[in-house]
Scaffold this motif. Structure first.
Motif, PDB file in Angstrom:
ATOM      1  N   ARG A  28       0.839  -1.213   0.000  1.00 31.78           N
ATOM      2  CA  ARG A  28       0.000   0.000   0.000  1.00 31.78           C
ATOM      3  C   ARG A  28       0.869   1.256   0.000  1.00 31.78           C
ATOM      4  NH1 ARG A  28      -3.218  -3.167   3.674  1.00 31.78           N
ATOM      5  NH2 ARG A  28      -5.217  -3.653   2.710  1.00 31.78           N
ATOM      6  N   ARG A  29       1.923   1.243   0.774  1.00 36.58           N
ATOM      7  CA  ARG A  29       2.797   2.402   0.898  1.00 36.58           C
ATOM      8  C   ARG A  29       3.524   2.699  -0.419  1.00 36.58           C
ATOM      9  NH1 ARG A  29       7.788   3.823   1.364  1.00 36.58           N
ATOM     10  NH2 ARG A  29       8.668   1.730   1.314  1.00 36.58           N
ATOM     11  N   ARG A  30       3.953   1.666  -1.123  1.00 35.19           N
ATOM     12  CA  ARG A  30       4.762   1.830  -2.327  1.00 35.19           C
ATOM     13  C   ARG A  30       3.969   2.003  -3.616  1.00 35.19           C
ATOM     14  NH1 ARG A  30       9.047  -2.557  -3.295  1.00 35.19           N
ATOM     15  NH2 ARG A  30       8.994  -1.406  -5.221  1.00 35.19           N
ATOM     16  N   THR A  31       2.684   1.744  -3.585  1.00 38.77           N
ATOM     17  CA  THR A  31       1.879   1.784  -4.815  1.00 38.77           C
ATOM     18  C   THR A  31       1.412   3.213  -5.095  1.00 38.77           C
ATOM     19  OG1 THR A  31       1.163  -0.488  -4.447  1.00 38.77           O
ATOM     20  CG2 THR A  31      -0.138   0.823  -5.986  1.00 38.77           C
ATOM     21  N   PRO A  32       1.816   3.793  -6.224  1.00 39.84           N
ATOM     22  CA  PRO A  32       1.437   5.167  -6.546  1.00 39.84           C
ATOM     23  C   PRO A  32      -0.073   5.426  -6.562  1.00 39.84           C
ATOM     24  CG  PRO A  32       3.206   4.481  -7.983  1.00 39.84           C
ATOM     25  CD  PRO A  32       2.762   3.259  -7.217  1.00 39.84           C
ATOM     26  N   SER A  33      -0.866   4.423  -6.912  1.00 37.41           N
ATOM     27  CA  SER A  33      -2.318   4.638  -6.950  1.00 37.41           C
ATOM     28  C   SER A  33      -2.903   4.757  -5.547  1.00 37.41           C
ATOM     29  CB  SER A  33      -3.020   3.509  -7.705  1.00 37.41           C
ATOM     30  OG  SER A  33      -2.946   2.304  -6.956  1.00 37.41           O
ATOM     31  N   GLY A  34      -2.140   4.381  -4.524  1.00 34.38           N
ATOM     32  CA  GLY A  34      -2.588   4.539  -3.146  1.00 34.38           C
ATOM     33  C   GLY A  34      -3.435   3.406  -2.612  1.00 34.38           C
ATOM     34  N   ARG A  35      -3.551   2.332  -3.380  1.00 33.42           N
ATOM     35  CA  ARG A  35      -4.342   1.190  -2.917  1.00 33.42           C
ATOM     36  C   ARG A  35      -3.818  -0.083  -3.563  1.00 33.42           C
ATOM     37  NH1 ARG A  35      -7.858  -0.813  -6.680  1.00 33.42           N
ATOM     38  NH2 ARG A  35      -8.557   0.527  -8.361  1.00 33.42           N
ATOM     39  N   LEU A  36      -4.234  -1.196  -3.003  1.00 33.73           N
ATOM     40  CA  LEU A  36      -3.858  -2.483  -3.572  1.00 33.73           C
ATOM     41  C   LEU A  36      -4.667  -2.766  -4.829  1.00 33.73           C
ATOM     42  CD1 LEU A  36      -3.749  -4.732  -0.373  1.00 33.73           C
ATOM     43  CD2 LEU A  36      -1.827  -3.681  -1.572  1.00 33.73           C
ATOM     44  N   THR A  37      -4.153  -3.662  -5.639  1.00 38.08           N
ATOM     45  CA  THR A  37      -4.905  -4.152  -6.784  1.00 38.08           C
ATOM     46  C   THR A  37      -6.084  -4.962  -6.270  1.00 38.08           C
ATOM     47  OG1 THR A  37      -2.829  -4.313  -8.012  1.00 38.08           O
ATOM     48  CG2 THR A  37      -4.716  -5.517  -8.899  1.00 38.08           C
ATOM     49  N   GLU A  38      -7.237  -4.772  -6.860  1.00 39.34           N
ATOM     50  CA  GLU A  38      -8.447  -5.506  -6.473  1.00 39.34           C
ATOM     51  C   GLU A  38      -8.804  -6.509  -7.561  1.00 39.34           C
ATOM     52  OE1 GLU A  38     -11.413  -2.550  -5.627  1.00 39.34           O
ATOM     53  OE2 GLU A  38     -10.261  -1.745  -3.943  1.00 39.34           O
ATOM     54  N   PRO A  39      -9.522  -7.563  -7.195  1.00 39.59           N
ATOM     55  CA  PRO A  39      -9.911  -8.559  -8.203  1.00 39.59           C
ATOM     56  C   PRO A  39     -10.593  -7.942  -9.429  1.00 39.59           C
ATOM     57  CG  PRO A  39     -10.375  -9.421  -6.029  1.00 39.59           C
ATOM     58  CD  PRO A  39      -9.961  -7.970  -5.846  1.00 39.59           C
ATOM     59  N   ASP A  40     -11.417  -6.934  -9.226  1.00 42.61           N
ATOM     60  CA  ASP A  40     -12.094  -6.293 -10.361  1.00 42.61           C
ATOM     61  C   ASP A  40     -11.115  -5.591 -11.294  1.00 42.61           C
ATOM     62  OD1 ASP A  40     -14.627  -7.176  -9.783  1.00 42.61           O
ATOM     63  OD2 ASP A  40     -15.318  -5.272  -8.932  1.00 42.61           O
ATOM     64  N   ASP A  41     -10.013  -5.073 -10.759  1.00 44.71           N
ATOM     65  CA  ASP A  41      -9.002  -4.450 -11.619  1.00 44.71           C
ATOM     66  C   ASP A  41      -8.444  -5.467 -12.606  1.00 44.71           C
ATOM     67  OD1 ASP A  41      -9.139  -1.966 -10.197  1.00 44.71           O
ATOM     68  OD2 ASP A  41      -7.749  -2.770  -8.691  1.00 44.71           O
ATOM     69  N   VAL A  42      -8.165  -6.654 -12.108  1.00 41.78           N
ATOM     70  CA  VAL A  42      -7.624  -7.719 -12.945  1.00 41.78           C
ATOM     71  C   VAL A  42      -8.694  -8.204 -13.926  1.00 41.78           C
ATOM     72  CG1 VAL A  42      -6.532  -9.997 -12.954  1.00 41.78           C
ATOM     73  CG2 VAL A  42      -6.043  -8.380 -11.099  1.00 41.78           C
ATOM     74  N   ALA A  43      -9.894  -8.421 -13.427  1.00 42.55           N
ATOM     75  CA  ALA A  43     -10.989  -8.901 -14.279  1.00 42.55           C
ATOM     76  C   ALA A  43     -11.298  -7.906 -15.394  1.00 42.55           C
ATOM     77  CB  ALA A  43     -12.236  -9.160 -13.439  1.00 42.55           C
ATOM     78  N   ASN A  44     -11.290  -6.613 -15.085  1.00 40.60           N
ATOM     79  CA  ASN A  44     -11.570  -5.603 -16.109  1.00 40.60           C
ATOM     80  C   ASN A  44     -10.495  -5.588 -17.189  1.00 40.60           C
ATOM     81  OD1 ASN A  44     -13.956  -4.784 -14.911  1.00 40.60           O
ATOM     82  ND2 ASN A  44     -12.985  -3.147 -13.752  1.00 40.60           N
ATOM     83  N   THR A  45      -9.249  -5.828 -16.797  1.00 45.43           N
ATOM     84  CA  THR A  45      -8.172  -5.888 -17.776  1.00 45.43           C
ATOM     85  C   THR A  45      -8.339  -7.095 -18.690  1.00 45.43           C
ATOM     86  OG1 THR A  45      -6.699  -4.762 -16.238  1.00 45.43           O
ATOM     87  CG2 THR A  45      -5.675  -5.937 -18.081  1.00 45.43           C
ATOM     88  N   VAL A  46      -8.676  -8.232 -18.098  1.00 44.92           N
ATOM     89  CA  VAL A  46      -8.913  -9.440 -18.907  1.00 44.92           C
ATOM     90  C   VAL A  46     -10.099  -9.226 -19.845  1.00 44.92           C
ATOM     91  CG1 VAL A  46      -9.583 -11.877 -18.805  1.00 44.92           C
ATOM     92  CG2 VAL A  46      -7.864 -10.976 -17.210  1.00 44.92           C
ATOM     93  N   LEU A  47     -11.151  -8.601 -19.338  1.00 47.97           N
ATOM     94  CA  LEU A  47     -12.318  -8.310 -20.170  1.00 47.97           C
ATOM     95  C   LEU A  47     -11.927  -7.423 -21.350  1.00 47.97           C
ATOM     96  CD1 LEU A  47     -15.395  -8.576 -20.534  1.00 47.97           C
ATOM     97  CD2 LEU A  47     -15.631  -6.541 -19.093  1.00 47.97           C
ATOM     98  N   PHE A  48     -11.135  -6.408 -21.081  1.00 49.78           N
ATOM     99  CA  PHE A  48     -10.658  -5.542 -22.161  1.00 49.78           C
ATOM    100  C   PHE A  48      -9.863  -6.336 -23.184  1.00 49.78           C
ATOM    101  CE2 PHE A  48      -6.913  -3.150 -23.673  1.00 49.78           C
ATOM    102  CZ  PHE A  48      -7.551  -2.289 -24.558  1.00 49.78           C
TER     103      PHE A  48
END
Length: 72
Positions: A28-48
Motif C-alpha cells: 500500500r505504501r509503495r503503490t502510486p495509486s494509493g491502494r492495492l490491486t483488487e480482483p475487479d481491476d484484474v478482471a476488467n483488464t482481462v475483459l478488455f
C-alpha cells in the motif's frame, strides 16, 4: 496471446504468507495509486483484452498493479 501480471491482491491465498500484514502494508505504501490491486481491476483488464478494443494487442504482458512495478 496475452498475459496479465497482477500486483498484490488481498485474497485468501495471502493468508498463507507468514509476513502477510507487512507485505500488505508495504505494498500500500509503495503503490502510486494509493491502494492495492483488487480482483475487479484484474478482471476488467482481462475483459478488455478479450474485447475487440484490444484486437491489436498481441503477445504482451499487461501489468495491473497501480504503478507498483515502476517504483521498484
Amino acid at each position: 496471446m496475452n498475459a496479465v501480471s497482477a500486483g498484490i491482491v488481498e485474497t485468501e491465498a495471502l493468508q498463507h504468507f507468514p509476513a502477510r500484514a507487512e507485505l500488505l502494508q508495504e505494498s500500500r505504501r509503495r503503490t502510486p495509486s494509493g491502494r492495492l490491486t483488487e480482483p475487479d481491476d484484474v478482471a476488467n483488464t482481462v475483459l478488455f483484452l478479450c474485447s475487440n478494443l484490444a484486437h491489436m494487442i498481441v503477445g504482451q504482458t499487461i501489468v495491473v498493479d497501480g504503478g507498483y512495478a515502476i517504483m521498484a
